[in-house]
Write a protein that holds these residues in place. Sequence first.
Motif, PDB file in Angstrom:
ATOM      1  N   ARG A  65      44.104   0.048   7.809  1.00  0.00           N
ATOM      2  CA  ARG A  65      43.553  -0.181   6.487  1.00  0.00           C
ATOM      3  C   ARG A  65      42.064  -0.546   6.477  1.00  0.00           C
ATOM      4  NH1 ARG A  65      47.211  -3.522   2.440  1.00  0.00           N
ATOM      5  NH2 ARG A  65      46.137  -5.323   3.265  1.00  0.00           N
ATOM      6  N   GLN A  70      39.214   1.853   5.537  1.00  0.00           N
ATOM      7  CA  GLN A  70      38.876   2.168   4.145  1.00  0.00           C
ATOM      8  C   GLN A  70      38.109   0.996   3.549  1.00  0.00           C
ATOM      9  OE1 GLN A  70      42.202   2.668   1.591  1.00  0.00           O
ATOM     10  NE2 GLN A  70      41.093   3.917   0.106  1.00  0.00           N
ATOM     11  N   THR A  71      36.759   1.072   3.715  1.00  0.00           N
ATOM     12  CA  THR A  71      35.969  -0.056   3.249  1.00  0.00           C
ATOM     13  C   THR A  71      35.657   0.012   1.780  1.00  0.00           C
ATOM     14  OG1 THR A  71      34.024   1.180   3.849  1.00  0.00           O
ATOM     15  CG2 THR A  71      34.845  -0.403   5.461  1.00  0.00           C
ATOM     16  N   GLY A  72      35.668   1.219   1.261  1.00  0.00           N
ATOM     17  CA  GLY A  72      35.319   1.371  -0.139  1.00  0.00           C
ATOM     18  C   GLY A  72      33.822   1.582  -0.332  1.00  0.00           C
ATOM     19  N   MET A  73      33.098   1.568   0.796  1.00  0.00           N
ATOM     20  CA  MET A  73      31.645   1.771   0.658  1.00  0.00           C
ATOM     21  C   MET A  73      31.277   3.209   1.004  1.00  0.00           C
ATOM     22  SD  MET A  73      29.775  -1.656   1.753  1.00  0.00           S
ATOM     23  CE  MET A  73      30.815  -2.590   2.797  1.00  0.00           C
ATOM     24  N   GLN A  99      28.612   4.738   1.749  1.00  0.00           N
ATOM     25  CA  GLN A  99      27.741   5.074   2.874  1.00  0.00           C
ATOM     26  C   GLN A  99      28.483   5.049   4.194  1.00  0.00           C
ATOM     27  OE1 GLN A  99      24.836   2.274   1.528  1.00  0.00           O
ATOM     28  NE2 GLN A  99      23.300   3.889   1.395  1.00  0.00           N
ATOM     29  N   TYR A 112      31.575   5.978   4.556  1.00  0.00           N
ATOM     30  CA  TYR A 112      32.289   7.252   4.611  1.00  0.00           C
ATOM     31  C   TYR A 112      31.346   8.362   5.057  1.00  0.00           C
ATOM     32  CZ  TYR A 112      35.728   4.816   1.708  1.00  0.00           C
ATOM     33  OH  TYR A 112      36.628   3.937   1.228  1.00  0.00           O
ATOM     34  N   LEU A 113      30.214   8.343   4.451  1.00  0.00           N
ATOM     35  CA  LEU A 113      29.244   9.394   4.747  1.00  0.00           C
ATOM     36  C   LEU A 113      28.810   9.350   6.206  1.00  0.00           C
ATOM     37  CD1 LEU A 113      27.846  11.623   3.210  1.00  0.00           C
ATOM     38  CD2 LEU A 113      25.839  10.169   3.053  1.00  0.00           C
ATOM     39  N   LEU A 114      28.633   8.127   6.709  1.00  0.00           N
ATOM     40  CA  LEU A 114      28.251   7.969   8.108  1.00  0.00           C
ATOM     41  C   LEU A 114      29.286   8.628   9.014  1.00  0.00           C
ATOM     42  CD1 LEU A 114      26.386   6.717  10.238  1.00  0.00           C
ATOM     43  CD2 LEU A 114      27.824   4.682  10.151  1.00  0.00           C
ATOM     44  N   VAL A 133      29.045  12.320   8.817  1.00  0.00           N
ATOM     45  CA  VAL A 133      27.898  12.855   9.574  1.00  0.00           C
ATOM     46  C   VAL A 133      28.195  12.841  11.053  1.00  0.00           C
ATOM     47  CG1 VAL A 133      25.506  12.387  10.233  1.00  0.00           C
ATOM     48  CG2 VAL A 133      26.197  12.295   7.830  1.00  0.00           C
TER      49      VAL A 133
END
Lengths: 102, 619
Positions: free
Chosen positions: B586, B589-592, B594, B596-598, B601
């Motif tokens: 769990r 899933q930070t909710g942030m 950036q 996710y994007l990191l 990438v």
Amino acid sequence: MIPLNYFLILGAFLFCIGILGVLTRRNVVGILISIELILNAANINLVAFNKYLGTPDGLGQIFSLFVIAIAAAASVVGLVLVIAIYRNGKSVYADQYNLMKW
Amino acid sequence: MVSVAHLIPLFPFLAFAANILFGRRLKSASAIVSVLASSISLVLSLIVFKGLLDGECSYLLGKWLTINDVSINFGVNVDALSVMMLLVVTIVGTLIEVYSIGYMRGDPRYSRYFAYISLFMASMLGLVLADNFLMVYIFWEGVGLCSYLLIAFWFERPAAAKAGLKAFVTTRIGDTGFLLGIFLLFLATKTLYFSDLSHLVPVPQNEWMLTAAALLIFCGAMGKSAQFPLHVWLPDAMEGPTAVSALIHAATMVAAGVYLVARTYSLFVLNSFCLETVAVIGGISALMAATMATVNNDIKRVLAYSTISQLGLMMLGLGLGGYTAGTFHLMTHAFFKALLFLCAGSVIHAVHTQDIQKMGGLLPKMKVTGITFIIGTLALAGVPPFAGFWSKDEILLKAFQSGHVVLFGVAVLTSFLTAFYMARLIFLVLFGKPRSDLPAHESPKTMTVPLMVLAFFAAFVGLLGSPATHHAFQGFVYFGVAPEGETHASNGIMLLSTAIGLLGISLAYLLYMAGHKILPVSVRARFAPLYRLLLNKYYVDEIYEAVLVRPCLKLCEFSSTFDRLVVDGLVNGVAQVMQWVSATLRPIQTGMVQNYLLIQVLGVILFILTVAGKICFRF
């Protein structure tokens, strides 16, 4: 004539700056600007390839015009979202939002 | 006019429907609905009887179902045996319903009671009229269900609820055998019709099947007729209302087992082993129950044991080739045993106890009940000219003629014991001095009138099979060919049966009446172990408890534990593993955005590196 590689390196450079900006900027407006950089990096590539690979009908240039138009629209939507988020949470810093958590 | 026969079960069924649906609105009128329906059935039965005498017979009602090339029809079986049963069931049933009006007065579930009784009547009459095994089985279960519902009628009492369950489960064991027997019979003969049984020709290939089928069908009969070793439910069934005991557990339903054996008699006569089994089981039940009845102190239980004993005698008669004797006793028994139960009910209604040691001296206070009780007792004890004498005489005669000395002895001994315990019962209940302060009074008219009518039958119905009517019954209900002329040269047997009846009564008189010349207490002390054995019902219940019930419960407990620990454990375990995995994953899933994007990438970089690496290494 400036060789193709120079353009490509410039594009890659811009792209990396954009990615870095998106990843590190806290301000949502900064993130949006960085996204524009990424798109423009792609545009440079499109135009450069069009010139050097010798496609006669200027397909790459047309394509980059499309990208610019759509990017404008996208940033409008993005700004709208930013404003909505700002009104809701009184903050424009991306790390203060964790709405996308279970 | 035989073709009205199928309407006979219909009316009680309509009464059931009316009472169960509109019982709340009908209130005390529900009794009238039931009685009316039964009376109509009685009249129709008489019409059918008349039709049968005029030479009409069974008929087909319609097609029921067809499976491949086997078709099963709704048939109505009208012959001497079924018409006899029809008359017995409708006469006794109607009288008992009338009696119930008084007996059940003020019961909170008054109309529910009459609904059940009507359903029982419908099922029983359907059972009698059915012409194939499948329909019989359906109605067979129907009467079993009604028996359960009515035993446990006062289900607020734990004993009643338990007794209902016991009756249901015990008969169910027999019924399972019955069902298997039907399957086996169908396998062997490809037919389910009773009419086909009479011209069965056993061939070596299916002989064992027919024998096994007969024995399995007898299993069903044993369960319903409370024969040893499935007799344990009947005494407990006395927890139900007394009128129910009279109708279901004395006169009709328990006789269904005997009826079934008589109905499928062709199957039993194919193999002498089957007949002997029937006779032996009957003999054991008869003697065993009779001995238990001699020591019991509960007025209804004494009668219940007596019922088992008499049903045993019927089985014994049937098993020894006395088709007529068994069915004749079935008929007379239905009348006098119903009478006895209703008398017992009347007594209980007045004194509110079932312990005969607390009664005594009731005759002057309850004249009608008392006198009819005595008539019933004399009929059961086999005193001429009452009903039981003639039918029991037939069975004794058959037993004597068959040459089975032991079974004849059993029959004689049972008759003696019957006379003894019945005499003991009425001496303790009706005569002597009151042994406790009981508010005895005569019961209302609705209860005493049925008693008188039944007493009339108990006194005189036996004459149908006596020389006085030229053995009318024997000429009516018989198996195979009609008996010719007067083959009942049985004066010796008559004398013997009268003598043992009187002997039993005198013994009871000596013990319980004649100034206590022999005290029951001293007899009891003399035969203490035997007394204890009888009082504890041969420990049959205890043996079943130890051998069957407890292991079953142990198995249930084990299964339940297995279910809880292993099955539930597996399911819960899977769920827990899932929970643990998700709890671990769990935090990703930070909710942030950036973050996710990191990751995205990084993933793309990894992908590019992989592809680049592949290209580099290949070339």
